[in-house]
Design an enzyme around this catalytic site. Structure first.
Site, PDB file in Angstrom:
ATOM      1  N   LEU A  53       0.792  -1.319  -0.065  1.00  0.00           N
ATOM      2  CA  LEU A  53       0.259   0.062   0.001  1.00  0.00           C
ATOM      3  C   LEU A  53       0.817   1.205   0.093  1.00  0.00           C
ATOM      4  CD1 LEU A  53      -2.548  -1.202   2.657  1.00  0.00           C
ATOM      5  CD2 LEU A  53      -2.791  -1.167   0.308  1.00  0.00           C
ATOM      6  N   TYR A 103       1.905  10.757 -12.066  1.00  0.00           N
ATOM      7  CA  TYR A 103       1.487   9.858 -11.130  1.00  0.00           C
ATOM      8  C   TYR A 103       0.862   8.841 -11.726  1.00  0.00           C
ATOM      9  CZ  TYR A 103      -1.528   7.948  -7.507  1.00  0.00           C
ATOM     10  OH  TYR A 103      -2.389   7.142  -6.573  1.00  0.00           O
ATOM     11  N   ASN A 132     -11.401   7.397  -6.143  1.00  0.00           N
ATOM     12  CA  ASN A 132     -11.424   8.060  -4.976  1.00  0.00           C
ATOM     13  C   ASN A 132     -11.780   7.240  -3.585  1.00  0.00           C
ATOM     14  OD1 ASN A 132     -10.533  10.744  -6.160  1.00  0.00           O
ATOM     15  ND2 ASN A 132     -12.415  10.218  -7.353  1.00  0.00           N
ATOM     16  N   GLY A 282     -45.169  12.897  41.619  1.00  0.00           N
ATOM     17  CA  GLY A 282     -46.643  13.284  41.868  1.00  0.00           C
ATOM     18  C   GLY A 282     -47.057  14.144  40.628  1.00  0.00           C
TER      19      GLY A 282
END
Length: 369
Positions: A53, A103, A132, A282
């Site tokens: 990763l 990239y 994404n 009450g």
């Protein structure tokens, strides 16, 4: 099973390691750039499965794309080959691998390197081209628009949306991790040469921003989003993870008088409204009936009695309730009803109504039980 995770401190890596721990995998080799390189040699010798990763998304110099995304992949595979370790290798690539930019080219090169390695050694290769990815622990202002939007909106910071009509293809981190663990167990979702996360979401940037803004507003409106929509549910979970650390709580408006208090907790158009009612000892509250509005009462602390009378009858029905025995009492339409605190301490009742209170049409009619 000994599992090597490179990029273990990154967004996907951190989530993967956490879930592997949850599932009782005990031999996890976490490797990142902060670790001694000699450790990689030991890990590659013993690993039974590799989750690769590690990578860079926004380097200072574009040459680092190839150095890190291709170069480190090459080093990893050469080290496995040195030890004749032909265990399966998963690599995180990107849908940008088909795009002619630094990239994308570096990711494409890493893919081809792994495919060639698999051909030479017989090692199983699992190549995931992720779109994404969003979810908790993703770094804002880095490589995820969703993370940036969530962080900035949660922190009252400005956001920039150049074109709200841009369509985003997204996958949620939990779905990613589920698929990676399926791959670990030999059940990967393979389509052709590549593996894919089977659950994806398509939505425009403008719609994402509108949803996140609605999440922020929901705390003021005491509402929650529509959790029946899978993307909304996942995005809401993501947004909450970006809240400022001193802003996890928010105040509710308590309507207080000498009888106790009534506080709206959650309002949803689809599932009605939840409130918290506190009655002093009450005190009797209610003595009214409804045409269509219906409610559920759940006493969680104290002791009391809920009384009903059909509006055209003299017969009174009583249910004695206590926080010591949790039970839900339905309040049917056409019955006037009240609830009385019979104890010596405050009685706390969770009340659900099928609709919001509308002062223009309250559907509430006074009548003593």
């Amino acid at each position: 099973m000994k599992i090597l995770v490179t990029g273990a401190k990154g967004f996907i890596g951190k989530n993967l390691v956490a879930e592997l721990n949850n599932r009782k995998y005990t031999d996890i080799f976490e490797y990142g750039r902060e670790k001694d390189f000699a450790l990689l040699n030991d890990y590659c010798k013993d690993a039974d499965f590799v989750f690769h990763l590690a990578g860079v998304n926004r380097p200072k110099d574009q040459s680092e794309f190839m150095d890190e995304n291709y170069g480190f992949t090459s080093t990893l595979l050469e080290t496995l080959k040195k030890h004749q370790n032909n265990c399966p290798v998963m690599i995180s690539s990107s849908i940008q691998a088909n795009i002619d930019n630094p990239y994308g080219l570096s990711k494409k090169a890493g893919e081809e390197l792994l495919f060639e390695y698999s051909y030479q050694t017989g090692a199983k290769a699992l190549v995931y081209r992720f779109p994404n990815v969003f979810g908790k622990w993703c770094k804002p202002n880095y490589n995820s628009a969703v993370a940036t939007f969530c962080h900035n909106i949660a922190h009252d910071l400005p956001i920039t949306v150049n074109d709200p009509s841009v369509l985003m293809n997204l996958i949620y981190i939990d779905d990613v991790i589920e698929e990676l663990i399926n791959g670990l167990n030999g059940n990967e979702n393979k389509v052709g040469d590549f593996c894919e996360v089977p659950v994806t979401h398509s939505i425009t940037l403008g719609e994402i921003v509108n949803l996140i803004n609605s999440f922020k507003q929901s705390r003021k409106e005491r509402s929650v989003p529509d959790m029946s929509d899978p993307f909304t549910k996942k995005l809401y979970s993501t947004y909450l993870s970006y809240l400022p650390r001193d802003n996890f709580s928010y105040d509710l408006n308590m309507n207080v008088d000498d009888r106790g208090s009534f506080t709206e907790f959650i309002k949803t158009p689809e599932r009605g409204q939840v409130s918290v009612n506190i009655s002093k000892p009450g005190i009797t509250k209610g003595n009214h009936w409804h045409h269509t509005k219906n409610e559920k009462f759940l006493v969680v602390s104290g002791n009391g009695v809920i009384r009903f009378r059909k509006i055209d009858s003299d017969k009174i029905i009583e249910y004695f309730v206590s926080g010591d025995k949790l039970e839900v009492v339905d309040i049917p339409t056409g019955y006037t009803h009240n609830i009385e605190n019979l104890g010596n301490t405050d009685m706390v009742t969770i009340m659900w109504a099928n609709e919001f209170f509308d002062p223009e049409k309250p559907d509430t009619y006074y009548l003593e039980v």
